[in-house]
Design a protein around this motif. Structure first.
Motif, PDB file in Angstrom:
ATOM      1  N   VAL A  14      -7.132  -5.556 -11.727  1.00 38.92           N
ATOM      2  CA  VAL A  14      -6.387  -6.693 -11.196  1.00 38.92           C
ATOM      3  C   VAL A  14      -4.918  -6.315 -11.062  1.00 38.92           C
ATOM      4  O   VAL A  14      -4.354  -5.600 -11.905  1.00 38.92           O
ATOM      5  CB  VAL A  14      -6.554  -7.934 -12.104  1.00 38.92           C
ATOM      6  CG1 VAL A  14      -6.052  -7.657 -13.512  1.00 38.92           C
ATOM      7  CG2 VAL A  14      -5.875  -9.147 -11.486  1.00 38.92           C
ATOM      8  N   GLY A  15      -4.303  -6.767  -9.979  1.00 36.02           N
ATOM      9  CA  GLY A  15      -2.879  -6.537  -9.765  1.00 36.02           C
ATOM     10  C   GLY A  15      -2.239  -7.777  -9.154  1.00 36.02           C
ATOM     11  O   GLY A  15      -2.929  -8.687  -8.675  1.00 36.02           O
ATOM     12  N   GLN A  16      -0.920  -7.819  -9.168  1.00 32.41           N
ATOM     13  CA  GLN A  16      -0.195  -8.969  -8.610  1.00 32.41           C
ATOM     14  C   GLN A  16       0.976  -8.501  -7.760  1.00 32.41           C
ATOM     15  O   GLN A  16       1.740  -7.619  -8.158  1.00 32.41           O
ATOM     16  CB  GLN A  16       0.316  -9.888  -9.724  1.00 32.41           C
ATOM     17  CG  GLN A  16       0.905 -11.198  -9.217  1.00 32.41           C
ATOM     18  CD  GLN A  16       1.251 -12.145 -10.351  1.00 32.41           C
ATOM     19  OE1 GLN A  16       1.808 -11.729 -11.376  1.00 32.41           O
ATOM     20  NE2 GLN A  16       0.945 -13.428 -10.183  1.00 32.41           N
ATOM     21  N   LYS A  17       1.088  -9.116  -6.580  1.00 31.47           N
ATOM     22  CA  LYS A  17       2.178  -8.801  -5.660  1.00 31.47           C
ATOM     23  C   LYS A  17       3.433  -9.598  -6.035  1.00 31.47           C
ATOM     24  O   LYS A  17       3.378 -10.516  -6.866  1.00 31.47           O
ATOM     25  CB  LYS A  17       1.741  -9.117  -4.231  1.00 31.47           C
ATOM     26  CG  LYS A  17       0.517  -8.319  -3.796  1.00 31.47           C
ATOM     27  CD  LYS A  17      -0.014  -8.785  -2.468  1.00 31.47           C
ATOM     28  CE  LYS A  17       0.961  -8.497  -1.352  1.00 31.47           C
ATOM     29  NZ  LYS A  17       0.369  -8.760  -0.016  1.00 31.47           N
ATOM     30  N   ALA A  18       4.508  -9.297  -5.414  1.00 32.57           N
ATOM     31  CA  ALA A  18       5.776  -9.953  -5.724  1.00 32.57           C
ATOM     32  C   ALA A  18       5.740 -11.438  -5.412  1.00 32.57           C
ATOM     33  O   ALA A  18       6.439 -12.239  -6.064  1.00 32.57           O
ATOM     34  CB  ALA A  18       6.914  -9.278  -4.952  1.00 32.57           C
ATOM     35  N   ASP A  36      -3.786   3.576  -6.790  1.00 28.40           N
ATOM     36  CA  ASP A  36      -3.177   3.787  -5.468  1.00 28.40           C
ATOM     37  C   ASP A  36      -3.541   2.663  -4.493  1.00 28.40           C
ATOM     38  O   ASP A  36      -2.733   2.285  -3.644  1.00 28.40           O
ATOM     39  CB  ASP A  36      -3.614   5.139  -4.913  1.00 28.40           C
ATOM     40  CG  ASP A  36      -3.040   6.306  -5.700  1.00 28.40           C
ATOM     41  OD1 ASP A  36      -2.107   6.072  -6.504  1.00 28.40           O
ATOM     42  OD2 ASP A  36      -3.532   7.444  -5.538  1.00 28.40           O
ATOM     43  N   LEU A  37      -4.757   2.122  -4.623  1.00 24.13           N
ATOM     44  CA  LEU A  37      -5.139   0.978  -3.783  1.00 24.13           C
ATOM     45  C   LEU A  37      -4.214  -0.206  -4.018  1.00 24.13           C
ATOM     46  O   LEU A  37      -3.751  -0.867  -3.076  1.00 24.13           O
ATOM     47  CB  LEU A  37      -6.581   0.562  -4.092  1.00 24.13           C
ATOM     48  CG  LEU A  37      -7.727   1.332  -3.438  1.00 24.13           C
ATOM     49  CD1 LEU A  37      -9.049   0.880  -4.023  1.00 24.13           C
ATOM     50  CD2 LEU A  37      -7.710   1.116  -1.927  1.00 24.13           C
ATOM     51  N   LEU A  38      -3.958  -0.487  -5.287  1.00 22.44           N
ATOM     52  CA  LEU A  38      -3.114  -1.623  -5.633  1.00 22.44           C
ATOM     53  C   LEU A  38      -1.652  -1.376  -5.274  1.00 22.44           C
ATOM     54  O   LEU A  38      -0.922  -2.311  -4.896  1.00 22.44           O
ATOM     55  CB  LEU A  38      -3.261  -1.936  -7.126  1.00 22.44           C
ATOM     56  CG  LEU A  38      -4.671  -2.410  -7.548  1.00 22.44           C
ATOM     57  CD1 LEU A  38      -4.795  -2.476  -9.064  1.00 22.44           C
ATOM     58  CD2 LEU A  38      -4.977  -3.771  -6.935  1.00 22.44           C
ATOM     59  N   GLU A  78      -1.121  -2.154  -1.721  1.00 26.46           N
ATOM     60  CA  GLU A  78      -1.072  -3.598  -1.484  1.00 26.46           C
ATOM     61  C   GLU A  78       0.266  -4.197  -1.907  1.00 26.46           C
ATOM     62  O   GLU A  78       0.514  -5.394  -1.704  1.00 26.46           O
ATOM     63  CB  GLU A  78      -2.205  -4.289  -2.250  1.00 26.46           C
ATOM     64  CG  GLU A  78      -3.600  -3.979  -1.721  1.00 26.46           C
ATOM     65  CD  GLU A  78      -3.865  -4.672  -0.394  1.00 26.46           C
ATOM     66  OE1 GLU A  78      -3.146  -5.646  -0.065  1.00 26.46           O
ATOM     67  OE2 GLU A  78      -4.778  -4.238   0.322  1.00 26.46           O
ATOM     68  N   GLY A  79       1.107  -3.388  -2.540  1.00 24.15           N
ATOM     69  CA  GLY A  79       2.411  -3.884  -2.963  1.00 24.15           C
ATOM     70  C   GLY A  79       2.401  -4.537  -4.337  1.00 24.15           C
ATOM     71  O   GLY A  79       3.294  -5.360  -4.642  1.00 24.15           O
ATOM     72  N   CYS A  80       1.441  -4.202  -5.172  1.00 26.24           N
ATOM     73  CA  CYS A  80       1.361  -4.810  -6.515  1.00 26.24           C
ATOM     74  C   CYS A  80       2.507  -4.325  -7.397  1.00 26.24           C
ATOM     75  O   CYS A  80       2.832  -3.124  -7.426  1.00 26.24           O
ATOM     76  CB  CYS A  80       0.026  -4.494  -7.172  1.00 26.24           C
ATOM     77  SG  CYS A  80      -1.373  -5.336  -6.374  1.00 26.24           S
ATOM     78  N   ILE A  81       3.093  -5.245  -8.148  1.00 26.07           N
ATOM     79  CA  ILE A  81       4.193  -4.939  -9.063  1.00 26.07           C
ATOM     80  C   ILE A  81       3.659  -4.570 -10.440  1.00 26.07           C
ATOM     81  O   ILE A  81       4.191  -3.686 -11.115  1.00 26.07           O
ATOM     82  CB  ILE A  81       5.151  -6.141  -9.188  1.00 26.07           C
ATOM     83  CG1 ILE A  81       5.672  -6.543  -7.803  1.00 26.07           C
ATOM     84  CG2 ILE A  81       6.307  -5.823 -10.129  1.00 26.07           C
ATOM     85  CD1 ILE A  81       6.417  -5.438  -7.091  1.00 26.07           C
ATOM     86  N   ASN A  82       2.611  -5.258 -10.856  1.00 27.66           N
ATOM     87  CA  ASN A  82       1.961  -4.985 -12.145  1.00 27.66           C
ATOM     88  C   ASN A  82       0.445  -4.962 -11.919  1.00 27.66           C
ATOM     89  O   ASN A  82      -0.085  -5.703 -11.083  1.00 27.66           O
ATOM     90  CB  ASN A  82       2.306  -6.056 -13.180  1.00 27.66           C
ATOM     91  CG  ASN A  82       3.794  -6.072 -13.521  1.00 27.66           C
ATOM     92  OD1 ASN A  82       4.304  -5.137 -14.126  1.00 27.66           O
ATOM     93  ND2 ASN A  82       4.491  -7.139 -13.125  1.00 27.66           N
TER      94      ASN A  82
END
Length: 571
Positions: A254-258, A284-286, A289-293
């Protein structure tokens, strides 16, 4: 060379298969252990095994010492990746409509693939719609499809880890901590001990790192499970060399964008259509996508994505979808649901296994039922062959006196004394396995070698039995038996006449038979075993016929070995 090939062609199919397998094993082992590319493959295989339930088996590829070093490096990386504190200011959550949203407004699912894998990517546009859900009853986990349908969720993804004996655990023995709706539903550590956490604050900010329960409360964590490692921290990738040390396998992350959008990655693995992804590939996939964390969630056979009650991925579990202790579920109105506190009041948790797994037990029951319906015919034993040969062998007109009888007691030997006989060939006694000698004659003297009886020329082979002599039926007095050696055995008197014969050694007895008398005889020597050459197997001793009033009740004689000799067959 050509002669060798001709020889191989003449081999049987199983011999060829064994030969080719041996050659292939030799070539494969040489490649894996003697070349640089082979060494890299062995390391990759070891990393893959280390992250499964069978970590100890990784020594097969790299040795026990190297395996332990690899495990330590993984643990060190997990700790180092979790150390940096998270900067929550990098995430700006946009206000979203609170209720009455369609599935398309809440989530979006896309197919993803790589060179060795296939999977799904799910966007969750409002992070506040995510809640950790737990099973409804104590003692076992719950499948995500059932959890989604039961609670009315839009979608669901597997969450934290759990103890899984034999890969058949009941999904109830969770690892770490479980927090739902701001409540600590479960923890296996004291509140002051830091644990690896993947969760969300009340504002919807993804938090990945190592924190204790008190820190999580201060941070306002609303939903959380335990797993590792951390993949992206404050916009920076944490796997900067290698592939992450976990090999290839099924993955959930799981990741989160800005802007607050949450992205769940679920990749199939350990199957023909998808071998699996490395941690670096997931990272690298995340990042793309621009994930911060971002953080890694429980993978392996637990990796799965469910949308609107339908399982969209293909878990590698032996029995399909698994029972799990928790999951991240997406709701239009998360405040309307509440996780069950099924671990309250439980001091000891049973993780389950093959002994209570319903699918495994059902499979074993079906196998047993199939075996009962189609039992394997028992293979013929030597006893069956003996019986067939004995029952089907045609009767012979050869004199039975020339055939030494087999001693059924096994350890009972025979003396070498001779009984003097007169008359012609022996006659077969109907209904018996071995005919007694018959004929008439006058007194004679037997010797250790075939003797010549007085009163008529006749066959005088060595009789079987004990050191005691035997009497032919309806015959005259037999001659004096010669001496011989043998262990104690038993013989029988049949017909009228006197018993005789002597030997040097222990005493055996001749039991009574009809119209005859018994007399003791002696014999000694090492136990010997005589074989009836007229049959392929050992023939049973004849059963004595009922006694007359003249005789006493018969009892089986005792053999030299201390066992009771079986009664002979009656005609």
């Amino acid at each position: 060379m050509s002669s060798t090939l001709r020889t191989i062609r003449q081999w049987s199919s199983w011999k060829k298969a064994l030969f080719y397998f041996t050659v292939l094993t030799f070539l494969t082992s040489s490649f894996l252990f003697l070349t640089s590319p082979g060494g890299k493959i062995r390391q990759w295989l070891a990393e893959t095994v280390i992250t499964t339930q069978h970590r100890s088996w990784a020594w097969i590829f790299v040795g026990a010492e190297q395996r332990d070093l690899m495990v330590k490096r993984l643990q060190d990386f997990n700790e180092e990746a979790a150390r940096e504190k998270q900067d929550s200011s990098l995430i700006k959550i946009r206000n979203r409509q609170a209720k009455a949203r369609s599935i398309d407004e809440l989530i979006k699912v896309e197919d993803i693939s790589g060179k060795f894998w296939q999977g799904k990517k799910m966007y969750v546009f409002d992070p506040k719609t995510i809640r950790v859900m737990t099973p409804p009853k104590s003692g076992e986990g719950e499948r995500i499809t059932a959890m989604v349908k039961r609670t009315g969720a839009v979608a669901g993804v597997n969450g934290g880890g759990f103890d899984d004996p034999e890969g058949l655990g009941n999904g109830f023995a969770a690892f770490g901590a479980i927090i739902s709706g701001g409540e600590v539903i479960y923890t296996d550590q004291d509140g002051s001990i830091a644990q690896h956490i993947v969760g969300f604050t009340k504002e919807g900010i993804l938090v990945v790192g190592k924190y204790n329960i008190f820190e999580l409360r201060d941070m306002g964590i609303s939903e959380a499970v335990s797993f590792h490692p951390r993949l992206i921290a404050n916009g920076k990738p944490l796997i900067t060399s290698g592939d992450g040390g976990w090999g290839r396998g099924p993955r959930t992350a799981v990741g989160q964008k800005a802007d607050g959008t949450v992205i769940f990655i679920v990749i199939d693995g350990r199957q023909a259509h998808s071998v699996g992804a490395t941690l670096k590939e997931v990272q690298d996939l995340l990042l793309e996508e621009g994930c911060i964390n971002a953080g890694n969630l429980d993978g392996g056979a637990s990796s799965e994505l469910v949308v609107d009650g339908e399982l969209l991925t293909k878990p590698s579990s032996r029995y399909g979808e698994r029972r799990l202790p928790n999951a991240f579920l997406v709701y239009d109105d998360p405040t309307s649901v509440k996780a069950d506190r099924v671990w309250d009041g439980i001091d000891k948790i049973d993780a389950g296994g093959s002994y209570d797994h319903p699918d495994f037990l059902r499979e074993q029951a079906e196998k047993r039922a199939k075996q009962q319906q189609n039992p394997t015919p028992p293979a013929k034993t030597d006893t069956d062959k003996t019986k067939t040969k004995t029952d089907t062998k045609p009767e012979s007109n050869k004199p039975a006196a020339n055939k030494p009888e087999t001693n059924e007691t096994g350890k009972t030997g025979t003396g070498k004394g001779e009984s003097a006989k007169s008359g012609g060939n022996a006659a077969k006694d109907p209904g018996t396995e071995k005919p007694p000698a018959s004929g008439t004659g006058s007194n004679g003297t037997g010797t250790a070698d075939p003797g010549k009886p007085s009163g008529g020329q006749g066959n005088t082979p060595p009789p079987t039995g004990t050191g005691s002599g035997s009497v032919t039926p309806n015959g005259g007095n037999s001659g004096q038996g010669g001496t011989g050696s043998g262990s104690t055995g038993s013989g029988s008197t049949q017909g009228s006449g006197a018993a005789g014969g002597s030997g040097n050694g222990s005493t055996g007895t001749v039991p009574n038979s009809p119209a005859g008398t018994s007399a003791p005889g002696t014999g000694s020597g090492a136990p010997a075993k005589t074989t009836d050459k007229s049959a392929d197997t050992t023939a049973p001793a004849p059963t004595p016929t009922p006694t007359t009033q003249q005789n006493q009740t018969q009892t089986p004689s005792q053999s030299a070995s201390g066992t009771t000799a079986p009664p002979a067959k009656t005609p």
